[in-house]
Design a protein around this motif. Structure first.
Motif, PDB file in Angstrom:
ATOM      1  N   PRO A  41     -10.713  -0.716   5.841  1.00  0.00           N
ATOM      2  CA  PRO A  41     -10.794   0.364   4.806  1.00  0.00           C
ATOM      3  C   PRO A  41     -10.688   1.638   5.639  1.00  0.00           C
ATOM      4  N   CYS A  42      -9.763   2.695   5.045  1.00  0.00           N
ATOM      5  CA  CYS A  42      -9.504   3.925   5.455  1.00  0.00           C
ATOM      6  C   CYS A  42      -9.867   5.021   4.707  1.00  0.00           C
ATOM      7  N   ILE A  43     -10.504   5.987   5.220  1.00  0.00           N
ATOM      8  CA  ILE A  43     -11.179   7.011   4.268  1.00  0.00           C
ATOM      9  C   ILE A  43     -10.309   8.232   4.653  1.00  0.00           C
ATOM     10  N   ILE A  44      -9.917   8.698   3.588  1.00  0.00           N
ATOM     11  CA  ILE A  44      -8.715   9.825   3.553  1.00  0.00           C
ATOM     12  C   ILE A  44      -9.029  10.807   2.703  1.00  0.00           C
ATOM     13  N   GLY A  45      -8.853  12.308   3.042  1.00  0.00           N
ATOM     14  CA  GLY A  45      -8.977  13.228   2.175  1.00  0.00           C
ATOM     15  C   GLY A  45      -7.622  13.436   1.355  1.00  0.00           C
ATOM     16  N   ARG A  46      -7.712  14.224   0.296  1.00  0.00           N
ATOM     17  CA  ARG A  46      -6.767  14.426  -0.760  1.00  0.00           C
ATOM     18  C   ARG A  46      -5.507  15.109  -0.007  1.00  0.00           C
ATOM     19  N   ILE A  47      -5.783  16.031   0.558  1.00  0.00           N
ATOM     20  CA  ILE A  47      -4.514  16.618   1.128  1.00  0.00           C
ATOM     21  C   ILE A  47      -3.595  15.844   2.355  1.00  0.00           C
ATOM     22  N   SER A  48      -4.418  14.992   3.245  1.00  0.00           N
ATOM     23  CA  SER A  48      -3.970  13.924   3.895  1.00  0.00           C
ATOM     24  C   SER A  48      -2.978  12.996   3.038  1.00  0.00           C
ATOM     25  N   LEU A  49      -3.654  12.475   2.062  1.00  0.00           N
ATOM     26  CA  LEU A  49      -3.040  11.358   1.281  1.00  0.00           C
ATOM     27  C   LEU A  49      -1.669  11.934   0.883  1.00  0.00           C
ATOM     28  N   GLU A  50      -1.590  13.396   0.331  1.00  0.00           N
ATOM     29  CA  GLU A  50      -0.447  13.921  -0.340  1.00  0.00           C
ATOM     30  C   GLU A  50       0.456  14.017   0.908  1.00  0.00           C
ATOM     31  N   ALA A  51      -0.017  14.527   2.132  1.00  0.00           N
ATOM     32  CA  ALA A  51       0.855  14.421   3.271  1.00  0.00           C
ATOM     33  C   ALA A  51       1.643  13.290   3.846  1.00  0.00           C
ATOM     34  N   PHE A  52       0.756  12.287   3.781  1.00  0.00           N
ATOM     35  CA  PHE A  52       1.275  10.919   3.956  1.00  0.00           C
ATOM     36  C   PHE A  52       2.247  10.545   2.955  1.00  0.00           C
ATOM     37  N   GLY A  53       1.878  10.941   2.084  1.00  0.00           N
ATOM     38  CA  GLY A  53       3.345  10.735   0.898  1.00  0.00           C
ATOM     39  C   GLY A  53       2.855   9.478  -0.292  1.00  0.00           C
ATOM     40  N   ASP A  54       2.066   8.698   0.502  1.00  0.00           N
ATOM     41  CA  ASP A  54       1.673   7.350  -0.417  1.00  0.00           C
ATOM     42  C   ASP A  54       0.487   6.705   0.227  1.00  0.00           C
ATOM     43  N   LEU A  55      -0.339   6.062  -0.404  1.00  0.00           N
ATOM     44  CA  LEU A  55      -1.289   4.977   0.148  1.00  0.00           C
ATOM     45  C   LEU A  55      -0.904   4.321   1.363  1.00  0.00           C
ATOM     46  N   LEU A  56      -1.808   4.227   2.232  1.00  0.00           N
ATOM     47  CA  LEU A  56      -1.737   3.232   3.468  1.00  0.00           C
ATOM     48  C   LEU A  56      -1.401   2.016   3.042  1.00  0.00           C
ATOM     49  N   PRO A  57      -0.302   1.290   3.191  1.00  0.00           N
ATOM     50  CA  PRO A  57      -0.464  -0.067   2.905  1.00  0.00           C
ATOM     51  C   PRO A  57      -1.308  -1.118   3.922  1.00  0.00           C
ATOM     52  N   ASN A  58      -1.540  -2.162   3.325  1.00  0.00           N
ATOM     53  CA  ASN A  58      -2.485  -3.400   4.068  1.00  0.00           C
ATOM     54  C   ASN A  58      -3.910  -2.620   4.464  1.00  0.00           C
ATOM     55  N   ARG A  59      -4.140  -1.852   3.619  1.00  0.00           N
ATOM     56  CA  ARG A  59      -5.365  -1.175   3.937  1.00  0.00           C
ATOM     57  C   ARG A  59      -6.172  -0.994   2.563  1.00  0.00           C
ATOM     58  N   PHE A  60      -7.389  -0.789   2.540  1.00  0.00           N
ATOM     59  CA  PHE A  60      -8.164  -0.338   1.335  1.00  0.00           C
ATOM     60  C   PHE A  60      -8.258   1.178   1.447  1.00  0.00           C
ATOM     61  N   ASN A  61      -7.640   2.167   0.596  1.00  0.00           N
ATOM     62  CA  ASN A  61      -7.781   3.310   0.832  1.00  0.00           C
ATOM     63  C   ASN A  61      -8.920   4.168   0.019  1.00  0.00           C
ATOM     64  N   ILE A  62      -9.699   4.514   0.550  1.00  0.00           N
ATOM     65  CA  ILE A  62     -10.869   5.400   0.233  1.00  0.00           C
ATOM     66  C   ILE A  62     -10.595   6.954   0.118  1.00  0.00           C
ATOM     67  N   ILE A  63     -10.100   7.355  -1.088  1.00  0.00           N
ATOM     68  CA  ILE A  63      -9.685   8.790  -1.277  1.00  0.00           C
ATOM     69  C   ILE A  63     -10.832   9.586  -1.535  1.00  0.00           C
ATOM     70  N   VAL A  64     -11.034  10.801  -0.700  1.00  0.00           N
ATOM     71  CA  VAL A  64     -12.136  11.807  -1.038  1.00  0.00           C
ATOM     72  C   VAL A  64     -11.386  12.792  -1.953  1.00  0.00           C
ATOM     73  N   SER A  65     -11.871  12.936  -3.269  1.00  0.00           N
ATOM     74  CA  SER A  65     -11.011  14.067  -3.861  1.00  0.00           C
ATOM     75  C   SER A  65     -11.731  14.331  -5.268  1.00  0.00           C
ATOM     76  N   SER A  66     -12.015  15.554  -5.702  1.00  0.00           N
ATOM     77  CA  SER A  66     -12.305  15.836  -7.161  1.00  0.00           C
ATOM     78  C   SER A  66     -11.417  15.337  -8.049  1.00  0.00           C
ATOM     79  N   LYS A  67      -9.868  15.100  -7.828  1.00  0.00           N
ATOM     80  CA  LYS A  67      -9.039  14.946  -8.476  1.00  0.00           C
ATOM     81  C   LYS A  67      -8.548  13.377  -8.833  1.00  0.00           C
ATOM     82  N   LYS A  68      -7.701  13.277  -9.882  1.00  0.00           N
ATOM     83  CA  LYS A  68      -7.530  11.824 -10.019  1.00  0.00           C
ATOM     84  C   LYS A  68      -6.023  11.716 -10.007  1.00  0.00           C
TER      85      LYS A  68
END
Ligand SMILES: NC(=O)c1ccc[n+]([C@@H]2O[C@H](COP(=O)([O-])OP(=O)(O)OC[C@H]3O[C@@H](n4cnc5c(N)ncnc54)[C@H](OP(=O)(O)O)[C@@H]3O)[C@@H](O)[C@H]2O)c1
Length: 204
Positions: free
Chosen positions: A41-68
């Motif tokens: 599992p990987c913990i990722i902030g919202r801007i980093s997720l948006e910068a990566f451009g997609d969820l990280l494959p082959n991992r459980f993405n735990i996204i920290v954000s107030s958005k959906k």
């Protein structure tokens, strides 16, 4: 559960730009990131997720954000999440959206019951999780970034913080035809007496 921070920093502690870019291209370091975090599992902030451009494959993405809903910053298209708060994408990436780093760490421990979770940025996520972390994996990139709109994360803001960590391994990667900067990957673990405090604190 072990919490491990994985980060790449310039000599002046830049981790990226406010626009979401990482101001160097080091395929060998990206491979190190992929290989290290694969399956965990990987913990990722919202801007980093948006910068990566997609969820990280082959991992459980735990996204920290107030958005959906999230946008791929570069392509300006939505990142497709099929369910509201937790689910699995067509490409097989699992995710959950949580509101704080504490909630993210608790989710990894109590719901996923993982032995190891990686903290994958950005700044706020690294800073808030450092108190829970057992390991720091730092790629020191041999470059000084002069740009203005940068994001800075200093893993060792004081001598007190530095003294909590000991180096257990270091690998130097000289530049080559694909990686145009020297970099070193250093593995730190938190000193044992502090780890004991951490466990005691979390048993209460
Ligand atoms: N060099 C590296 O190793 C590395 C790794 C990852 C990312 N990066 C770079 O870092 C930059 C992004 O970092 P960033 O610090 O600007 O953004 P970030 O931490 O990725 O995302 C910030 C957002 O995450 C949520 N968030 C972050 N910390 C939180 C906290 N403590 N509690 C609750 N929510 C929190 C908030 O989302 P909402 O606004 O949605 O509520 C906040 O606006 C990019 O340039 C990226 O490329 C570099």
């Amino acid at each position: 559960m072990k919490v491990s921070i994985i980060v790449a920093v310039s000599k002046n502690n830049v981790i990226g730009t406010k626009a979401g870019d990482i101001p160097w291209e080091l395929p060998k370091d990206l491979k190190h990131f992929r290989d290290t975090t694969h399956g965990f599992p990987c913990i990722i902030g919202r801007i980093s997720l948006e910068a990566f451009g997609d969820l990280l494959p082959n991992r459980f993405n735990i996204i920290v954000s107030s958005k959906k809903e999230f946008i791929n910053i570069r392509e300006k298209i939505a990142i497709n999440l099929p369910e509201y708060e937790t689910g699995i994408t067509e490409k097989g990436a699992q995710y959950v959206i949580v509101k704080s780093v504490k909630e993210a760490v608790d989710y990894a421990k109590d719901i996923l019951k993982t032995d190891l979770v990686y903290i994958c940025g950005g700044k706020g996520i690294y800073e808030d999780s450092q108190q829970y972390s057992h390991e720091l994996i730092i790629t020191d990139v041999d470059v000084h970034i002069e740009e203005n709109d940068v994001v800075i994360y200093n893993p060792f803001p004081s001598n007190d913080e530095r003294n909590k960590w000991k180096v257990v391994n270091q690998i130097h990667h000289p530049k080559d035809h694909q990686n145009n900067l020297d970099f070193s990957i250093t593995y730190y673990v938190k000193n044992e007496e502090i780890l004991i405090d951490y466990k005691v604190e979390n048993q209460n």
